[in-house]
Design an enzyme around this catalytic site. Sequence first.
Site, PDB file in Angstrom:
ATOM      1  N   GLU A   1       0.801  -1.230   0.000  1.00  0.00           N
ATOM      2  CA  GLU A   1       0.000   0.000   0.000  1.00  0.00           C
ATOM      3  C   GLU A   1       0.837   1.284   0.000  1.00  0.00           C
ATOM      4  O   GLU A   1       0.805   2.059   0.966  1.00  0.00           O
ATOM      5  CB  GLU A   1      -0.974  -0.007   1.178  1.00  0.00           C
ATOM      6  CG  GLU A   1      -1.922  -1.193   1.129  1.00  0.00           C
ATOM      7  CD  GLU A   1      -3.099  -1.075   2.089  1.00  0.00           C
ATOM      8  OE1 GLU A   1      -3.059  -0.237   3.005  1.00  0.00           O
ATOM      9  OE2 GLU A   1      -4.064  -1.839   1.922  1.00  0.00           O
TER      10      GLU A   1
ATOM     11  N   GLU B   1      -5.377  -8.926   0.633  1.00  0.00           N
ATOM     12  CA  GLU B   1      -6.114  -8.556   1.843  1.00  0.00           C
ATOM     13  C   GLU B   1      -7.577  -8.375   1.490  1.00  0.00           C
ATOM     14  O   GLU B   1      -7.911  -7.778   0.463  1.00  0.00           O
ATOM     15  CB  GLU B   1      -5.598  -7.254   2.466  1.00  0.00           C
ATOM     16  CG  GLU B   1      -4.290  -7.386   3.196  1.00  0.00           C
ATOM     17  CD  GLU B   1      -3.836  -6.082   3.843  1.00  0.00           C
ATOM     18  OE1 GLU B   1      -4.689  -5.316   4.329  1.00  0.00           O
ATOM     19  OE2 GLU B   1      -2.618  -5.836   3.844  1.00  0.00           O
TER      20      GLU B   1
END
Length: 460
Positions: free
Chosen positions: A162, A361
């Site tokens: 991220e 995720e």
Amino acid sequence: MKNSDLKNFMFGVSSSAFQIEGAAQTGGKGPSTVDTRFVRPGIADTSVASDFYHHWEADIELLRELGVKAYRFSISWTRIFPDGEGELNQEGLDFYTKIIDRLLEYKIEPVVTIYHFDLPQKLVDQYGGWLGRETIYAYEQYAKTLFEAFGDKVKYWISINEPLMVMFSKDFNGIRDHEGKAYERANYQIMYHMALAEKLAFKWCHELVSDGMIGPASAFQNIYPASAAPADVEAAMAAEEILSFTLLDLSVRGSIPARIAHTLKKQALYPETREEDVQLLQSESADWICFNYYASLCAEAYSGKDDSNMPQFFRSQQYRIVPNPVGAKSEWMIFGTDPTGLRLSIYKLWQRYNLPLMITENGYANSDTLEEDGHIHDETRIGYLKEHLDECFQAVEEGIPLLGYSPWSFLDSLSGREGFVKRYGLVYVDRTDEDLKDLKRYKKDSFYWYQKLISDCNKK
Ligand code: BG6
């Protein structure tokens, strides 16, 4: 779906070092930004977390029992290089060697994130973290060390988790002395330097890991127009391009999308670049795209309306992000859940990049309750995971190379901001933010559900 479609599908489960390991000052580990950040009183910090550092053997037994084919975890940069660069800490390398070897013994594919938010504090003190070009080379040294140590054992690599969050979160990037416009400019400089660092990791991975695959894990934002009004449609396109595709284009295409570059230049936010960077940026590309998906959002045309209730990185003068009115919301899932949005994200990524994909995720946050009989009945989480997995199966059936699904998270772990009150795990860890209790592990109902699903798919 044909049985063979899921034969090689990587059913996994995910975690990250600072959120589970604990032992933040043990085994020669140096401090990182997630250790030094301010933690609100009453919220757990990284010092013990889920204490995976001392429970790793029993925890890997749980992975084996769960039946996963892959385990996505991260390596702590400062366990390997306590100062972020320079001298290597052999004890840290040995710790991960044991983990990787045990996983392989159990036929669990390690999917390794090189860097998951935990930037070495020393690099921040010395170079301003990602604001300094030195950090690019520190990351290169670190990544190369991992490929040399584990390249013959680990095939699947994630360069940076991220980057969007690293750009914007001061807790992660450690930049405390920039505010306002200067901080905004810093955000894009951080983005650019991370892109260069990542390319060096790609280069070494391609050189040192035979058949290796490397790519980023995107915090993919699936954004719908709030209405069919062209201005809202344009706002949603702009939001997706800024929040997701700019970073991914750097990873895959080696450049910032033209319209975004134009806007950044107009706003004096375009990062400082060097001529020689172009060659590096364009010579290496991601082999796969991993992405994290929890919920979807909507965007409407910018009107100057107050959006201070939104995280800073969602605020912009080109669009206004609003929650998706359609998704079911709950205490911690404040943006609502939207399984279809996961499949739409798969389509968008596949259409734009034509690269294999993996979901690294996806998960449901809840304040779970440990019953007196040791059970944790988390049927809402089961429903969430089932609905999202069904969307993945549809994409696989349609022929998209979605390699696997690895929900967040394996164990209850330190949440990004909320400590242990907000839990995502398939395995309950018995501690609270203020009371460590015995840290005993309990399998939640979702653990048994996922175990059965994997086993049923294996039998097909
Ligand atoms: C992702 C991160 O952004 O979301 C994880 O990669 C994080 O590290 C997860 O834990 C959930 O976010 P939070 O803040 O609810 O823990």
